[in-house]
Design an enzyme around this catalytic site. Structure first.
Site, PDB file in Angstrom:
ATOM      1  N   GLU A  64       0.804  -1.215   0.000  1.00  9.64           N
ATOM      2  CA  GLU A  64       0.000   0.000   0.000  1.00  9.64           C
ATOM      3  C   GLU A  64       0.839   1.269   0.000  1.00  9.64           C
ATOM      4  O   GLU A  64       0.410   2.284  -0.549  1.00  9.64           O
ATOM      5  CB  GLU A  64      -0.917   0.003   1.227  1.00  9.64           C
ATOM      6  CG  GLU A  64      -1.916  -1.135   1.288  1.00  9.64           C
ATOM      7  CD  GLU A  64      -3.057  -0.953   0.306  1.00  9.64           C
ATOM      8  OE1 GLU A  64      -3.666   0.117   0.298  1.00  9.64           O
ATOM      9  OE2 GLU A  64      -3.327  -1.890  -0.468  1.00  9.64           O
ATOM     10  N   ASP A  82      -8.648   7.148  -8.066  1.00  7.38           N
ATOM     11  CA  ASP A  82      -9.275   5.854  -8.345  1.00  7.38           C
ATOM     12  C   ASP A  82     -10.789   5.930  -8.213  1.00  7.38           C
ATOM     13  O   ASP A  82     -11.468   4.903  -8.179  1.00  7.38           O
ATOM     14  CB  ASP A  82      -8.715   4.777  -7.420  1.00  7.38           C
ATOM     15  CG  ASP A  82      -9.016   5.037  -5.944  1.00  7.38           C
ATOM     16  OD1 ASP A  82      -9.506   6.151  -5.616  1.00  7.38           O
ATOM     17  OD2 ASP A  82      -8.768   4.144  -5.114  1.00  7.38           O
ATOM     18  N   THR A  87      -7.796   8.814  -0.035  1.00  4.19           N
ATOM     19  CA  THR A  87      -7.362   7.554   0.557  1.00  4.19           C
ATOM     20  C   THR A  87      -6.384   7.920   1.664  1.00  4.19           C
ATOM     21  O   THR A  87      -5.472   8.717   1.444  1.00  4.19           O
ATOM     22  CB  THR A  87      -6.682   6.659  -0.486  1.00  4.19           C
ATOM     23  OG1 THR A  87      -7.638   6.297  -1.480  1.00  4.19           O
ATOM     24  CG2 THR A  87      -6.123   5.406   0.156  1.00  4.19           C
TER      25      THR A  87
END
Length: 280
Positions: A64, A82, A87
């Site tokens: 990640e 995305d 995020t």
């Protein structure tokens, strides 16, 4: 830090999915699984052992965040384009998929008046979209400030465990899987979410169970895990952001081929071409 593909927490960004039951056992495939995890005998310690859990977090962080230092990721926040908005955090809470909203709500329950609490109305409005409306740079700065707060760090840990880690490990234990299988479940639920659709963790597990029996059903552990990882790769390749399957090919399959079912160090693997090692 080079942006890397992160998980698809909810395949659809609709609010209905945010409200879906946060349990892996609710999948239709779970009906074929044995019930009590306690009935399964393990040779090694599970992923919920503190040292094993730290290993799991390092493995996920390598994929990640291109780093083994997962505790440095409490402050992480960016839009990786995305379709899920921001995020952020140790497992990639997203503003567009509901778990970031739930995280800030939990933080506010633990510490009313915190620096992120004022953004709750905006997080509710952008949920289900990639919008930054009402958030932006002010939210990013507030997140960085909150990340220094031990209470916010605990809130991130709590939500990681409640939504992802505990359901994944409990289901894996019920399926008779040791630490490696428990990690395979956890990494999958982090990326694909705990839903019941074909592209979620539940769907991946259901597809695997059509190909092989779980150890608790009398199946071979290696055969079942290979089926699970193969089913996961099929789902990953459907989405551009996750089409690089190296976290399976050059990480989890490496451990599986070595028959390291207890996920014991030393561990050596690659993700996105980068090499990593955990020696103890």
């Amino acid at each position: 830090m080079r942006p890397q593909p992160r998980r698809a927490l909810r395949i659809a960004l609709a609010a209905a999915l945010v409200a879906a039951p946060l349990t892996v056992a609710a999948t239709s495939a779970a009906q074929a699984a044995p019930s009590p995890a306690a009935a399964v005998q393990f040779k090694g310690v599970g992923l919920d052992d503190p040292h094993k859990k730290d290993i799991a977090m390092q493995l996920v962080s390598s994929a990640e965040n291109s780093s083994l230092d997962w505790k440095a990721q409490y402050k992480y926040i960016e839009d990786i384009k995305d379709g899920r908005g921001y995020t952020a955090g140790i497992i990639g809470f997203c503003s567009g998929t509901g778990d970031m909203l739930e995280l800030v709500q939990h933080y506010t329950d633990l510490k009313p008046g915190n620096v992120l609490a004022k953004f709750l109305p905006a997080l509710e409005k952008v949920n289900g979209s990639d919008s930054h409306a009402g958030l932006g740079s002010a939210f990013e700065k507030a997140w960085a400030t909150a990340a220094k707060d031990a209470v916010f760090q605990q809130a991130q840990n709590d939500e990681r465990d409640r939504v992802y880690f505990n359901p994944a490990v409990n289901q894996a234990k019920s399926d008779g899987l040791r630490a490696l299988g428990q990690f395979a479940y956890y990494d999958a639920i982090v990326m694909h979410g705990p839903g019941n659709s074909s592209d979620s963790f539940g769907g991946i597990r259901a597809a695997a169970m059509k190909k092989a029996r779980t150890p608790a059903q009398g199946g071979d552990e290696a055969t079942y895990l290979k089926a699970f990882l193969d089913a996961r790769k099929v789902v990953m390749k459907k989405e551009e952001a996750h089409s690089d399957t190296s976290r399976v090919d050059t990480e989890q399959l490496v451990f599986l081929n070595a028959k390291n079912f207890d996920l014991n160090p030393p561990l050596k693997w690659k993700v996105y071409g980068d090499s990593y090692a955990i020696n103890s």
